[in-house]
Design an enzyme around this catalytic site. Structure first.
Site, short mmCIF file in Angstrom:
data_model
loop_
_atom_site.label_atom_id
_atom_site.label_comp_id
_atom_site.label_asym_id
_atom_site.label_seq_id
_atom_site.Cartn_x
_atom_site.Cartn_y
_atom_site.Cartn_z
N THR A 1 0.82 -0.99 -0.13
CA THR A 1 -0.04 -0.03 0.09
C THR A 1 0.79 1.11 -0.02
O THR A 1 1.99 0.94 0.58
CB THR A 1 -0.91 0.00 1.13
OG1 THR A 1 -1.61 1.19 1.24
CG2 THR A 1 -0.14 0.06 2.55
N ASN B 1 -0.09 3.82 1.27
CA ASN B 1 -0.72 4.55 2.66
C ASN B 1 -0.04 4.48 3.74
O ASN B 1 -0.19 3.27 4.55
CB ASN B 1 -2.23 4.24 2.79
CG ASN B 1 -2.96 5.08 3.80
OD1 ASN B 1 -2.10 5.54 4.56
ND2 ASN B 1 -4.31 5.04 3.62
N LYS C 1 -1.82 3.16 7.01
CA LYS C 1 -2.30 1.65 7.09
C LYS C 1 -1.27 1.00 7.41
O LYS C 1 -1.32 0.13 8.17
CB LYS C 1 -2.75 1.65 5.50
CG LYS C 1 -4.18 1.60 4.98
CD LYS C 1 -4.64 0.79 3.94
CE LYS C 1 -5.95 1.06 3.28
NZ LYS C 1 -6.12 0.20 2.06
N ASP D 1 -7.83 -5.72 -0.91
CA ASP D 1 -8.54 -5.05 -2.12
C ASP D 1 -9.83 -5.17 -1.60
O ASP D 1 -10.33 -5.96 -0.83
CB ASP D 1 -8.30 -5.71 -3.36
CG ASP D 1 -8.77 -4.94 -4.59
OD1 ASP D 1 -8.21 -3.67 -4.93
OD2 ASP D 1 -9.50 -5.22 -5.34
N THR D 2 -10.66 -3.97 -1.95
CA THR D 2 -11.96 -3.75 -1.17
C THR D 2 -12.96 -3.62 -2.24
O THR D 2 -12.78 -2.65 -3.11
CB THR D 2 -12.00 -2.72 -0.09
OG1 THR D 2 -11.16 -3.13 1.04
CG2 THR D 2 -13.33 -2.55 0.41
P1 IMP Z 1 -9.28 -0.02 -1.91
O1 IMP Z 1 -9.16 -1.58 -2.57
O2 IMP Z 1 -9.24 -0.21 -0.52
O3 IMP Z 1 -8.35 0.81 -2.69
O4 IMP Z 1 -10.74 0.27 -2.24
C1 IMP Z 1 -11.32 0.65 -3.31
C2 IMP Z 1 -12.51 1.43 -3.51
O5 IMP Z 1 -13.40 0.88 -2.67
C3 IMP Z 1 -12.00 2.98 -2.88
O6 IMP Z 1 -11.63 3.70 -3.80
C4 IMP Z 1 -13.43 3.36 -2.19
O7 IMP Z 1 -14.13 4.09 -3.17
C5 IMP Z 1 -14.21 1.85 -1.85
N1 IMP Z 1 -14.03 1.59 -0.53
C6 IMP Z 1 -13.08 0.90 -0.08
N2 IMP Z 1 -13.14 0.64 1.43
C7 IMP Z 1 -14.25 1.50 1.86
C8 IMP Z 1 -14.82 1.67 2.96
O8 IMP Z 1 -14.39 1.28 4.12
N3 IMP Z 1 -15.79 2.59 2.90
C9 IMP Z 1 -16.32 3.31 1.70
N4 IMP Z 1 -15.86 2.96 0.52
C10 IMP Z 1 -14.68 1.98 0.67
#
Ligand code: IMP
Length: 192
Positions: free
Chosen positions: A7, A9, A12, A68-69
């Protein structure tokens, strides 16, 4: 034992170092001089977490974990899902991503959704994955100003406030990311 957390960040990295037992050190991408963008080109959240962790393992020869989220909305066939960060296409930013979701949900009564985080851990070329799921529903309009991403339109099941109406410390205790991180930490504690 050292792991790279894939990451950019720094917060984090610091946050997770506090949770992980002392003999294990968490390095950032910066610490291993990885300055380029890491590809995230697979069609799934699991695939992207895996792709990022293996990229660092193979190129920088460090054990690694990556997360990844995405937000998966039932009525939108699981969208925005793996495309959560760039759902609004060229005009992507949090505001436009939310607007696109609310437009697509206009007139739809079925509002169930979930956040999914997947963490991929690669040790000596072998992979383990840990996931965290937070079920909830999508509001008709934004509420709250804390958090980030889709937080203002997501109410976790069992709560009456959106993630954006919660203190960050409260969200971080219950969130999809916290669940996945707790599973990772539990696993690493056994290795320490
Ligand atoms: P990443 O994989 O953590 O970069 O998340 C991908 C995208 O999912 C981000 O740009 C956010 O738009 C959304 N996202 C991830 N985590 C959250 C959360 O905890 N709350 C709201 N949106 C999230």
């Amino acid at each position: 034992m050292k792991f790279v957390f894939a990451t950019r960040n720094k917060h984090k990295v610091a946050e997770i170092q506090l949770l992980i037992p002392n003999p294990i050190r968490v390095l950032s991408l910066h610490d291993v001089h990885c300055m380029e963008d890491i590809p995230e080109t697979t069609p799934t959240i699991e695939g992207n977490a895996s792709q990022k962790a293996f990229y660092v393992y193979e190129k920088y020869h460090h054990n690694c974990f990556a997360d990844d989220t995405g937000l998966e909305i039932e009525a939108l066939s699981g969208n925005p899902g793996v495309r959560s960060a760039r759902y609004a296409g060229e005009d992507m930013n949090e505001e436009n991503n939310i607007r696109k979701v609310l437009n697509e949900m206009d007139g739809i009564a079925h509002r169930k959704a979930r956040f999914k985080t997947v963490i991929s851990l690669v040790i000596d070329g072998s992979e383990m994955q840990f996931d965290g799921l937070m079920h909830g529903s999508i509001l008709h309009e934004k509420r709250g100003s804390n958090g980030f991403g889709y937080d203002p339109i997501f109410i976790p099941d069992g709560y009456s406030r959106t993630f954006a109406e919660m203190e960050l410390s409260e969200k971080n205790k219950i969130s999809h990311r916290a669940m996945a991180v707790n599973k990772l930490v539990e696993y690493l504690q056994k290795l320490a």
